[in-house]
Design an enzyme around this catalytic site. Structure first.
Site, short mmCIF file in Angstrom:
data_model
loop_
_atom_site.label_atom_id
_atom_site.label_comp_id
_atom_site.label_asym_id
_atom_site.label_seq_id
_atom_site.Cartn_x
_atom_site.Cartn_y
_atom_site.Cartn_z
N ASP A 1 0.85 -1.19 0.00
CA ASP A 1 0.00 0.00 0.00
C ASP A 1 0.89 1.24 0.00
O ASP A 1 1.67 1.46 0.93
CB ASP A 1 -0.90 -0.01 1.24
CG ASP A 1 -2.03 0.99 1.15
OD1 ASP A 1 -2.19 1.62 0.09
OD2 ASP A 1 -2.76 1.15 2.15
N ASP B 1 -2.77 2.56 -6.17
CA ASP B 1 -1.78 2.63 -5.10
C ASP B 1 -1.70 1.41 -4.19
O ASP B 1 -1.00 1.46 -3.17
CB ASP B 1 -2.04 3.88 -4.25
CG ASP B 1 -3.41 3.86 -3.58
OD1 ASP B 1 -4.27 3.07 -4.00
OD2 ASP B 1 -3.61 4.63 -2.63
N GLU B 2 -2.36 0.31 -4.52
CA GLU B 2 -2.25 -0.87 -3.67
C GLU B 2 -2.49 -2.14 -4.48
O GLU B 2 -3.18 -2.13 -5.49
CB GLU B 2 -3.19 -0.81 -2.48
CG GLU B 2 -4.67 -0.77 -2.84
CD GLU B 2 -5.56 -0.83 -1.60
OE1 GLU B 2 -5.25 -1.62 -0.68
OE2 GLU B 2 -6.57 -0.11 -1.57
#
Length: 365
Positions: A14, A108-109
């Site tokens: 993350d 983003d993860e």
């Protein structure tokens, strides 16, 4: 406790305050300052906040007006989604150096299954550390990671030592880790559900574990079974490299609140056209049409209808959305409308949740 199912080594990576961190990286003048990506002012909404801003309570989905009240020195930055996508691709290319079993959740993860990996490294913890170091050195951003036997525990763990940290929950530590965890830290337990759990005397994982399956089903419906098993470390969902899209949507926030359904019809037409365009581009269709209404007081309402057939046609989507709009009286003036299609023709039959999981306690994590 553990038997029958194979052990996996799952990493959840993350990125730390991704949008805000990219903006600070690209503009050194913003480093160390409280910034919010999004719009300030009366109609603005925060998309992301830097850690400097989060210290004041600024967070995503918050109105720009409230964010400024909490942090008068807050700097608003216009989002640059093409840049975020560019950076995200660089990060994912690093993931693929270690495994092809990568499931992106957003820009983003992502989840990575490194049970068998390209480096031949038996330690998922060391792989996560190396990935984070490469992201910092090659991209210039920090990332946090959670490492454990399944996706649920890995995701919870990734938030444990943020920012720029990682947490490994070894097989033998899973149950103690979940038992001591604040119920608000459980992924899938939102604010409303947490409040309901508090009313039932559930404050920690141990409290949740003490409740029977029947009790949880009675008070939490379909989610009861999910809560019953996750608190026992049982979550057999595999990392899916090619995630099937579950829904497709478009929405619009208005410059002025709308108080009458008549004023909303033209807006719905444009939204329906956008949804139809995206469905066509993705070569998918859906059966369930949902109208999203956000009122001027920021309360949210959804109204849904499931058709007997898959649709992607803008006219059918629009007519269904109109029916949903007129289904009941509006609670207040409206600041946002959205239309989504779910129950898509890309979805496959879900496998039932397994009742047990196997771990070899001596595996190197």
């Amino acid at each position: 406790m553990y038997n029958d199912l194979p052990i996996r080594k799952i990493i959840h990576v993350d990125m730390d305050a991704f949008y805000a961190s990219v903006e600070q990286m690209d503009n050194p003048d913003l480093k160390g300052k409280a910034i919010a990506v999004g719009g300030g002012g009366k109609r603005g909404v925060v998309s992301a906040a830097s850690y400097e801003a989060r210290k004041f309570g600024v967070k995503s989905a918050m109105s720009g007006t409230l964010a400024i009240k909490l942090c008068p020195e807050l700097i608003f930055v216009k989002p640059h989604f093409e840049r975020y996508t560019e950076i995200s691709k660089k990060i994912r290319s690093i993931f693929y150096d270690y495994t092809d079993i990568v499931e992106p959740l957003s820009l983003d993860e992502a989840y990575l299954d490194v049970t068998e990996n390209k480096k031949g490294n038996p330690s998922a913890s060391l792989i996560a550390k190396e990935i984070r170091e490469r992201i910092l050195n090659e991209v210039g951003l920090t990332a946090s990671a959670g490492i454990s036997i399944n996706k649920f525990v890995a995701k919870v763990a990734s938030d444990y030592n943020k920012p720029n940290g990682q947490k490994t929950v070894n097989p033998e530590e899973v149950i103690p880790f979940l038992e001591q965890l604040d119920i608000r830290k459980f992924y899938g337990v939102g604010k409303v559900t947490a409040e309901k759990m508090y009313q039932k005397g559930i404050f920690t994982g141990l409290d949740l574990k003490s409740k029977s399956l029947e009790f949880l089903n009675t008070h939490f419906g379909k989610s009861g079974r999910y809560y019953y098993y996750i608190v026992r470390g049982i979550h057999n969902s595999e990392v899916k490299p090619h995630r099937a899209r579950k829904s497709l949507a478009a929405e619009r926030t208005f410059s002025e609140n709308l108080s009458s359904e008549i004023f909303m019809l033209e807006k719905l037409k444009h939204i329906a056209e956008e949804v139809s365009r995206r469905l066509t581009k993705s070569k998918v269709a859906g059966k369930t049409i949902t109208l999203k209404i956000k009122y001027s007081d920021f309360t949210l309402q959804t109204r849904s209808k499931t058709l007997l057939y898959y649709v992607s046609d803008k006219d059918i989507i629009l007519e269904t959305a109109k029916d949903l709009l007129y289904q009941e009286k509006l609670n207040n003036s409206v600041r946002l409308l959205g239309i989504s299609l779910s129950n898509l023709n890309t979805e496959t039959q879900k496998t039932p949740m397994q009742k047990s999981v196997s771990v070899q306690l001596k595996l190197d994590f």
